[in-house]
Design an enzyme around this catalytic site. Structure first.
Site, PDB file in Angstrom:
ATOM      1  N   TRP A   1      70.085  -9.516  72.919  1.00 11.40           N
ATOM      2  CA  TRP A   1      69.924  -8.119  73.480  1.00 11.40           C
ATOM      3  C   TRP A   1      69.199  -7.166  72.315  1.00 11.40           C
ATOM      4  O   TRP A   1      69.560  -7.255  71.161  1.00 11.40           O
ATOM      5  CB  TRP A   1      71.611  -7.665  73.463  1.00 11.40           C
ATOM      6  CG  TRP A   1      71.721  -6.041  73.627  1.00 11.40           C
ATOM      7  CD1 TRP A   1      71.266  -5.576  74.843  1.00 11.40           C
ATOM      8  CD2 TRP A   1      72.123  -5.019  72.775  1.00 11.40           C
ATOM      9  NE1 TRP A   1      71.414  -4.162  74.744  1.00 11.40           N
ATOM     10  CE2 TRP A   1      71.915  -3.834  73.591  1.00 11.40           C
ATOM     11  CE3 TRP A   1      72.471  -5.014  71.582  1.00 11.40           C
ATOM     12  CZ2 TRP A   1      72.378  -2.640  72.938  1.00 11.40           C
ATOM     13  CZ3 TRP A   1      72.828  -4.062  71.023  1.00 11.40           C
ATOM     14  CH2 TRP A   1      72.640  -2.764  71.811  1.00 11.40           C
TER      15      TRP A   1
ATOM     16  N   CYS B   1      74.024 -10.632  71.764  1.00 10.58           N
ATOM     17  CA  CYS B   1      73.067 -11.870  71.369  1.00 10.58           C
ATOM     18  C   CYS B   1      74.107 -13.096  71.484  1.00 10.58           C
ATOM     19  O   CYS B   1      75.417 -12.837  71.049  1.00 10.58           O
ATOM     20  CB  CYS B   1      72.485 -11.824  70.009  1.00 10.58           C
ATOM     21  SG  CYS B   1      71.235 -10.427  70.043  1.00 10.58           S
TER      22      CYS B   1
ATOM     23  N   GLU C   1      93.927  10.630  73.102  1.00 16.37           N
ATOM     24  CA  GLU C   1      93.605   9.302  73.202  1.00 16.37           C
ATOM     25  C   GLU C   1      95.096   8.346  72.876  1.00 16.37           C
ATOM     26  O   GLU C   1      95.323   7.546  73.538  1.00 16.37           O
ATOM     27  CB  GLU C   1      92.247   8.638  72.536  1.00 16.37           C
ATOM     28  CG  GLU C   1      92.227   7.454  72.709  1.00 16.37           C
ATOM     29  CD  GLU C   1      91.933   6.927  74.115  1.00 16.37           C
ATOM     30  OE1 GLU C   1      91.874   7.666  75.324  1.00 16.37           O
ATOM     31  OE2 GLU C   1      91.951   5.679  74.608  1.00 16.37           O
TER      32      GLU C   1
ATOM     33  N   LYS D   1      92.057  -1.431  86.254  1.00 20.73           N
ATOM     34  CA  LYS D   1      91.136  -1.294  85.285  1.00 20.73           C
ATOM     35  C   LYS D   1      89.797  -0.431  85.716  1.00 20.73           C
ATOM     36  O   LYS D   1      89.340   0.322  84.941  1.00 20.73           O
ATOM     37  CB  LYS D   1      90.604  -2.842  84.821  1.00 20.73           C
ATOM     38  CG  LYS D   1      89.542  -2.961  83.715  1.00 20.73           C
ATOM     39  CD  LYS D   1      90.240  -2.591  82.379  1.00 20.73           C
ATOM     40  CE  LYS D   1      89.305  -2.385  81.359  1.00 20.73           C
ATOM     41  NZ  LYS D   1      89.578  -1.558  80.183  1.00 20.73           N
TER      42      LYS D   1
ATOM     43  N   ASN E   1      72.045 -14.193  65.612  1.00 23.91           N
ATOM     44  CA  ASN E   1      72.873 -12.896  66.004  1.00 23.91           C
ATOM     45  C   ASN E   1      72.852 -12.001  64.853  1.00 23.91           C
ATOM     46  O   ASN E   1      73.306 -12.546  63.702  1.00 23.91           O
ATOM     47  CB  ASN E   1      74.076 -13.418  66.642  1.00 23.91           C
ATOM     48  CG  ASN E   1      74.155 -14.073  67.871  1.00 23.91           C
ATOM     49  OD1 ASN E   1      73.359 -14.279  68.515  1.00 23.91           O
ATOM     50  ND2 ASN E   1      75.432 -14.665  68.223  1.00 23.91           N
ATOM     51  N   GLY E   2      73.041 -10.691  65.125  1.00 21.32           N
ATOM     52  CA  GLY E   2      73.295  -9.934  63.976  1.00 21.32           C
ATOM     53  C   GLY E   2      72.240  -9.051  63.529  1.00 21.32           C
ATOM     54  O   GLY E   2      71.285  -9.026  64.382  1.00 21.32           O
TER      55      GLY E   2
ATOM     56  N   HIS F   1     101.783  27.964  71.209  1.00 22.08           N
ATOM     57  CA  HIS F   1     101.679  28.526  72.547  1.00 22.08           C
ATOM     58  C   HIS F   1     102.477  27.669  73.264  1.00 22.08           C
ATOM     59  O   HIS F   1     102.285  28.165  74.527  1.00 22.08           O
ATOM     60  CB  HIS F   1     100.158  28.375  72.693  1.00 22.08           C
ATOM     61  CG  HIS F   1      99.355  29.182  71.705  1.00 22.08           C
ATOM     62  ND1 HIS F   1      99.215  30.724  71.708  1.00 22.08           N
ATOM     63  CD2 HIS F   1      98.520  28.728  70.797  1.00 22.08           C
ATOM     64  CE1 HIS F   1      98.531  30.753  70.490  1.00 22.08           C
ATOM     65  NE2 HIS F   1      98.053  29.807  70.052  1.00 22.08           N
TER      66      HIS F   1
ATOM     67  N   GLU G   1     100.561   4.968  78.634  1.00 18.15           N
ATOM     68  CA  GLU G   1     100.074   3.751  79.554  1.00 18.15           C
ATOM     69  C   GLU G   1     100.659   2.675  79.370  1.00 18.15           C
ATOM     70  O   GLU G   1     101.078   1.954  80.283  1.00 18.15           O
ATOM     71  CB  GLU G   1      98.474   3.448  79.220  1.00 18.15           C
ATOM     72  CG  GLU G   1      97.263   4.404  79.892  1.00 18.15           C
ATOM     73  CD  GLU G   1      96.115   3.761  79.260  1.00 18.15           C
ATOM     74  OE1 GLU G   1      95.657   3.705  78.546  1.00 18.15           O
ATOM     75  OE2 GLU G   1      95.143   3.329  80.448  1.00 18.15           O
TER      76      GLU G   1
ATOM     77  N   ARG H   1      78.347 -11.576  77.753  1.00 22.49           N
ATOM     78  CA  ARG H   1      78.087 -10.659  76.440  1.00 22.49           C
ATOM     79  C   ARG H   1      77.006  -9.446  76.815  1.00 22.49           C
ATOM     80  O   ARG H   1      76.859  -8.430  76.246  1.00 22.49           O
ATOM     81  CB  ARG H   1      77.748 -11.319  75.300  1.00 22.49           C
ATOM     82  CG  ARG H   1      78.896 -12.249  74.722  1.00 22.49           C
ATOM     83  CD  ARG H   1      78.466 -13.573  73.838  1.00 22.49           C
ATOM     84  NE  ARG H   1      77.885 -12.558  72.718  1.00 22.49           N
ATOM     85  CZ  ARG H   1      78.860 -12.452  71.500  1.00 22.49           C
ATOM     86  NH1 ARG H   1      80.194 -12.782  71.533  1.00 22.49           N
ATOM     87  NH2 ARG H   1      78.681 -11.944  70.538  1.00 22.49           N
TER      88      ARG H   1
ATOM     89  N   LYS I   1      97.076   6.273  75.376  1.00 22.95           N
ATOM     90  CA  LYS I   1      97.400   4.614  74.889  1.00 22.95           C
ATOM     91  C   LYS I   1      99.019   4.256  74.964  1.00 22.95           C
ATOM     92  O   LYS I   1      99.505   3.508  75.646  1.00 22.95           O
ATOM     93  CB  LYS I   1      97.221   4.341  73.567  1.00 22.95           C
ATOM     94  CG  LYS I   1      95.659   3.910  73.458  1.00 22.95           C
ATOM     95  CD  LYS I   1      95.002   3.203  74.172  1.00 22.95           C
ATOM     96  CE  LYS I   1      94.451   3.604  75.589  1.00 22.95           C
ATOM     97  NZ  LYS I   1      93.128   3.827  75.983  1.00 22.95           N
TER      98      LYS I   1
HETATM   99  C1  F6R Z   1      92.590   4.282  79.666  1.00 17.94           C
HETATM  100  C2  F6R Z   1      91.560   3.810  80.580  1.00 17.94           C
HETATM  101  C3  F6R Z   1      91.147   4.744  81.816  1.00 17.94           C
HETATM  102  C4  F6R Z   1      89.419   4.674  81.655  1.00 17.94           C
HETATM  103  C5  F6R Z   1      89.236   5.670  83.215  1.00 17.94           C
HETATM  104  C6  F6R Z   1      87.748   5.605  83.139  1.00 17.94           C
HETATM  105  O1  F6R Z   1      92.867   3.413  78.790  1.00 17.94           O
HETATM  106  O2  F6R Z   1      91.073   2.827  80.446  1.00 17.94           O
HETATM  107  O3  F6R Z   1      91.814   6.120  81.517  1.00 17.94           O
HETATM  108  O4  F6R Z   1      89.130   5.198  80.792  1.00 17.94           O
HETATM  109  O5  F6R Z   1      89.726   5.235  84.258  1.00 17.94           O
HETATM  110  O6  F6R Z   1      87.095   4.580  83.253  1.00 17.94           O
HETATM  111  P1  F6R Z   1      85.797   4.056  82.934  1.00 17.94           P
HETATM  112  O7  F6R Z   1      85.391   4.050  81.664  1.00 17.94           O
HETATM  113  O8  F6R Z   1      85.449   2.387  83.690  1.00 17.94           O
HETATM  114  O9  F6R Z   1      84.969   5.116  83.829  1.00 17.94           O
END
Ligand code: F6R
Length: 608
Positions: free
Chosen positions: A74, A2, A481, A603, A100-101, A504, A488, A27, A485
């Site tokens: 939303w 929202c 994960e 991205k 909102n909220g 192993h 990356e 948003r 991070k």
């Molecule tokens: C890691 C990252 C990528 C995405 C992957 C899938 O930080 O962003 O590993 O998670 O490329 O992307 P989506 O979620 O857009 O399908």
């Protein structure tokens, strides 16, 4: 999510409100509306749909006026519809209010107001606030606003106008952000800085439980006790340059800090946290269909794949539902046994990832049922699946995914609870989880406030060339994960493993030069994890432990501890990843890396 915009000044309000709604559109929303004071009445226009369809229907003549509020909604309480869109009217139309909220005690307040004869025309929690305000209003807007703070529970930001005060807006803030934009003989209210661009010179950030009375040439701010405050406005010019990053050095940091609010809105939107009831009516699959499933396949890539891993384990542990996570690129048409008794859940922030899209096509070709857990409903994958669980995490700019990851976990947890409800309902467990989820945003906030712990570790490890990350059970994907991070954005080689796998093979890597990050918070897996940590110590390895506040034994075993508050073991992965995000961020910063745009990465990956 929202969005709120309000305007009072010399110009016509309608175009400013429409522009504000456009600026808030990023948003995500499903309905929008405005109200404008004209000739002693508040004229409200609202409906479901996009602003591009709605605005041409709003007649500037009928809505001529210089004070008004606008909103993007939303849906949480009640489907997207004309009656449920904001502004909501209070009393006999003397109040128009946008919000909102979530008001957590809306049902109790609604019953109370109904008993006093109030007739409701929407299913929203917002309408409760509109009526409360109307009933409390005796000419003093501050007194009426204080009543909202006194009676309402939850997190909410509100902008409200009253018929008897032609040029006055009142803003009330609890939990959800709310800003006052100061211009020349005009002032605005907005939930997002973006909506103030081009109009305000200075901005005033309302504090917790504060009330602002906004008129064209004055802004007064009060606390919840009605005492006048003297807040300082900041120049917009400085902030504007930094608009996207919200005052943070990087998008990634900003997005990490958005997690408490994003999680709160996702969870409270989908789960009545007071009563433990789910709100998933927009998704396909009845109870009978959930019970008829033989398997759930969760498909995604990278971070989304880690979320799938959590989702699959959670479905098994919590709902006794056979489930598995598959990297989307390994889910090839014709090679997976499928049928109408299999549900394929595609998890993707962008909704555009080619590998995940192809996996959904494979699922459809095999007659499987399909669902998307997405951040973009209007996306390639969104258009292919039967139903979309929209995470509404907001735009994620940093290439390394953070808030989208925790939102994915939250969405998959909710889906897991849906499966539980259909297959093995357990009211006691639901209450226990709802309690843990209610506390989660604050726990995440606490973890985020401990950036100094991550900085200290980063100082120590930033020259490492390899790292290991270990987790067990539901935290195995958290380890992967955390490692992703780190590699990356800092370019340190980091591998994540389920800790049981250590002996192993990977243990051969352990030495003084290889820092080992281990997750040891979750009840059933903690002790075994500490045993693994002892094995690492015995080989001179350096240990960085994610452990709960007050866990002294964990503290004694580790070189460094990244502390998090204790929570329910099923919820812990949503919290435990936060110090690992911070650690990657601080390490990359020390190494002078391009945090928001790491080398070689995009991205959105729209190629195979
Ligand atoms: C890691 C990252 C990528 C995405 C992957 C899938 O930080 O962003 O590993 O998670 O490329 O992307 P989506 O979620 O857009 O399908």
């Amino acid at each position: 999510m929202c969005g709120i915009i309000g305007y009072t000044g010399r110009s016509q309000a309608l175009p400013v409100l429409i522009q504000g709604i456009r600026l808030l559109s990023y948003r995500g929303y499903d309905s929008a509306g405005v109200s404008v004071w004209r000739d002693g009445e508040l004229r409200v226009r609202k409906d479901k749909g996009r602003i591009e369809e709605l605005a041409p229907r709003w007649d500037p003549e009928e809505l001529a006026g210089t004070t008004g509020v606008g909103h993007t909604r939303w849906a949480t309480h009640g489907a997207p519809s004309q009656p449920n869109a904001h502004p909501q009217a209070g009393g006999a139309g003397e109040v128009a209010l946008v919000h909102n909220g979530i008001v957590e005690n809306d049902l109790a307040l609604r019953e109370e107001l109904e008993a006093e004869g109030v007739r409701f025309s929407s299913e929203t929690d917002t309408e409760v606030l509109a009526h409360l305000y109307a009933r409390a209003f005796r000419g003093d807007p501050v007194a009426a606003a204080r009543e909202l703070l006194r009676r309402g529970r939850g997190a909410f930001a509100v902008a409200v106008q009253h018929r008897s005060l032609p040029d006055t807006l009142v803003a009330v803030r609890r939990g959800s952000p709310l800003l006052v934009g100061l211009g020349v003989r005009e002032n605005l209210v907005a939930s997002d800085l973006r909506a103030l661009v081009g109009r305000a010179d200075r901005v005033l950030v309302l504090g917790e439980d504060e009330i602002a009375v906004v008129r064209p040439e004055s802004v007064e701010v009060y606390d919840a006790a009605g005492r006048a405050l003297e807040p300082t406005a900041r120049p917009m010019a400085g902030i504007e340059q930094d608009l996207g990053k919200g005052g943070h050095a990087h998008y990634m940091l900003k997005e990490m800090h958005e997690q408490p609010e994003r999680l709160y809105e996702l969870l409270a939107g989908r789960l009545d946290l007071a009563r433990g009831r789910l709100r998933l009516d927009d998704l396909p699959l009845s109870d009978r269909e959930w019970r008829g499933l033989s398997r759930v396949d969760l498909v995604g890539c990278g971070t989304a794949y880690h979320a799938c891993w959590y989702g699959a384990r959670f479905l098994e542990v919590a709902a006794g539902m056979p489930a598995r996570a598959v990297m989307a690129h390994e889910y090839e048409r014709g090679s997976v046994p499928l049928g109408p008794d299999v549900l394929v859940v595609a998890v993707s922030q962008s909704g555009e990832t080619m590998d995940t899209k192809l996996a959904v096509e494979a699922a459809r070709a095999g007659q499987a049922r399909t669902l998307g857990v997405l951040n973009q409903r209007e996306s390639v994958i969104g258009r292919l699946v039967e139903g979309v669980f929209d995470m509404h995490a907001g735009l994620e700019v940093g290439v390394a995914s953070t808030k989208a990851y925790t939102s994915m976990l939250a969405a998959l947890l909710i889906l897991g609870l849906r499966a539980c409800g259909a297959r093995q309902p357990d009211a006691g467990r639901m209450t226990e989880l709802a309690d843990a989820l209610r506390a989660l945003p604050d726990h995440v906030r606490t973890a985020l406030a401990r950036g100094a712990e991550a900085q200290a570790v980063a100082r120590d490890i930033h020259r490492a060339s390899t790292m290991l990350y270990l987790g067990r059970g539901l935290d195995a994907p958290t380890a992967l994960e955390g490692a992703l991070k780190m590699k990356e954005i800092s370019y340190i080689h980091a591998e994540g493993y389920p800790a049981g796998e250590m002996k192993h093979g990977p243990i051969a890597l352990v030495s003084k030069e290889v820092p080992v990050v281990a997750l040891a918070t979750q009840g059933p897996w903690r002790d075994r994890m500490l045993a693994n940590v002892r094995e690492v110590r015995a080989r001179d390895g350096e240990v960085i432990l994610v452990a709960n506040d007050g866990d002294a034994e964990a503290g004694r075993l580790a070189d460094f501890v990244l502390r998090v508050p204790a929570t329910h073991p099923w919820v812990a992965p949503l919290l435990n990843v936060v110090p690992l995000q911070l650690l990657a961020y601080e390490t990359a910063k020390r190494r002078g890396c391009d945090i928001d745009q790491p080398r070689n990465l995009a991205k959105t990956v729209t190629v195979q």
